[in-house]
Design a protein around this motif. Structure first.
Motif, PDB file in Angstrom:
ATOM      1  N   GLU A  16       0.824  -1.204   0.000  1.00 32.30           N
ATOM      2  CA  GLU A  16       0.000   0.000   0.000  1.00 32.30           C
ATOM      3  C   GLU A  16       0.865   1.263   0.000  1.00 32.30           C
ATOM      4  N   ALA A  17       2.097   1.151  -0.464  1.00 35.73           N
ATOM      5  CA  ALA A  17       3.021   2.292  -0.471  1.00 35.73           C
ATOM      6  C   ALA A  17       2.503   3.399  -1.378  1.00 35.73           C
ATOM      7  N   ILE A  18       2.694   4.637  -0.911  1.00 31.99           N
ATOM      8  CA  ILE A  18       2.358   5.820  -1.696  1.00 31.99           C
ATOM      9  C   ILE A  18       3.583   6.725  -1.676  1.00 31.99           C
ATOM     10  N   LYS A  19       4.207   6.907  -2.841  1.00 33.47           N
ATOM     11  CA  LYS A  19       5.384   7.773  -2.890  1.00 33.47           C
ATOM     12  C   LYS A  19       4.952   9.216  -3.104  1.00 33.47           C
ATOM     13  N   VAL A  20       5.786  10.125  -2.638  1.00 30.87           N
ATOM     14  CA  VAL A  20       5.525  11.556  -2.738  1.00 30.87           C
ATOM     15  C   VAL A  20       6.604  12.151  -3.639  1.00 30.87           C
ATOM     16  N   GLU A  21       6.170  12.867  -4.680  1.00 30.40           N
ATOM     17  CA  GLU A  21       7.111  13.458  -5.640  1.00 30.40           C
ATOM     18  C   GLU A  21       6.838  14.937  -5.846  1.00 30.40           C
ATOM     19  N   ARG A  22       7.878  15.604  -6.292  1.00 32.34           N
ATOM     20  CA  ARG A  22       7.793  16.978  -6.798  1.00 32.34           C
ATOM     21  C   ARG A  22       8.381  16.948  -8.198  1.00 32.34           C
ATOM     22  N   THR A  23       8.044  17.944  -9.000  1.00 32.39           N
ATOM     23  CA  THR A  23       8.597  18.009 -10.348  1.00 32.39           C
ATOM     24  C   THR A  23      10.118  17.991 -10.283  1.00 32.39           C
ATOM     25  N   CYS A  24      10.671  18.752  -9.410  1.00 34.22           N
ATOM     26  CA  CYS A  24      12.120  18.764  -9.181  1.00 34.22           C
ATOM     27  C   CYS A  24      12.305  18.800  -7.670  1.00 34.22           C
ATOM     28  N   PRO A  25      12.905  17.877  -7.044  1.00 30.37           N
ATOM     29  CA  PRO A  25      13.912  16.916  -7.466  1.00 30.37           C
ATOM     30  C   PRO A  25      13.372  15.541  -7.813  1.00 30.37           C
ATOM     31  N   GLY A  26      12.074  15.311  -7.799  1.00 33.91           N
ATOM     32  CA  GLY A  26      11.514  13.978  -8.030  1.00 33.91           C
ATOM     33  C   GLY A  26      11.037  13.380  -6.719  1.00 33.91           C
ATOM     34  N   LEU A  27      11.409  12.127  -6.452  1.00 37.63           N
ATOM     35  CA  LEU A  27      10.990  11.449  -5.229  1.00 37.63           C
ATOM     36  C   LEU A  27      11.495  12.190  -3.995  1.00 37.63           C
ATOM     37  N   VAL A  28      10.558  12.506  -3.089  1.00 37.28           N
ATOM     38  CA  VAL A  28      10.955  13.167  -1.842  1.00 37.28           C
ATOM     39  C   VAL A  28      10.667  12.299  -0.616  1.00 37.28           C
ATOM     40  N   GLY A  29       9.931  11.202  -0.804  1.00 37.09           N
ATOM     41  CA  GLY A  29       9.664  10.319   0.320  1.00 37.09           C
ATOM     42  C   GLY A  29       8.415   9.501   0.112  1.00 37.09           C
ATOM     43  N   TYR A  30       7.901   8.948   1.207  1.00 32.47           N
ATOM     44  CA  TYR A  30       6.717   8.092   1.182  1.00 32.47           C
ATOM     45  C   TYR A  30       5.764   8.514   2.290  1.00 32.47           C
ATOM     46  N   VAL A  31       4.467   8.235   2.075  1.00 34.62           N
ATOM     47  CA  VAL A  31       3.472   8.458   3.118  1.00 34.62           C
ATOM     48  C   VAL A  31       3.776   7.470   4.242  1.00 34.62           C
ATOM     49  N   ALA A  32       3.721   7.929   5.472  1.00 36.16           N
ATOM     50  CA  ALA A  32       4.017   7.082   6.633  1.00 36.16           C
ATOM     51  C   ALA A  32       3.138   5.832   6.629  1.00 36.16           C
ATOM     52  N   ASN A  33       3.693   4.723   7.116  1.00 39.32           N
ATOM     53  CA  ASN A  33       2.934   3.467   7.100  1.00 39.32           C
ATOM     54  C   ASN A  33       2.915   2.740   8.434  1.00 39.32           C
TER      55      ASN A  33
END
Length: 76
Positions: A16-33
């Motif tokens: 059930e992972a949900i990654k968090v991204e921005r246009t730049c720099p890209g991946l910034v982390g994941y929603v806590a689980n």
């Protein structure tokens, strides 16, 4: 600051992972689980997973020493 939430059902560590991204720099982390990493009364990935389609958009509300709280704005 706008962020994009993207489901990752093929994630080896959390189906059930949900990654968090921005246009730049890209991946910034994941929603806590984990109850130990979820901040206050916010949603962890398990509670949020069924509330969004494959992607959604949010905005950073607070930057805290142990995490970031975001609002869920809309499905992308």
């Amino acid at each position: 600051m706008a962020v994009k939430l993207i489901k990752q059902p093929d994630n080896a560590h959390d189906s059930e992972a949900i990654k968090v991204e921005r246009t730049c720099p890209g991946l910034v982390g994941y929603v806590a689980n984990s109850p130990h990493t979820i901040l206050g009364e916010s949603f962890g990935d398990g509670r949020l997973y069924d509330r969004i389609s494959d992607t959604a958009e949010g905005n950073v509300l607070y930057v805290l020493p142990n995490g970031i709280l975001c609002t869920l704005e809309k499905e992308a």
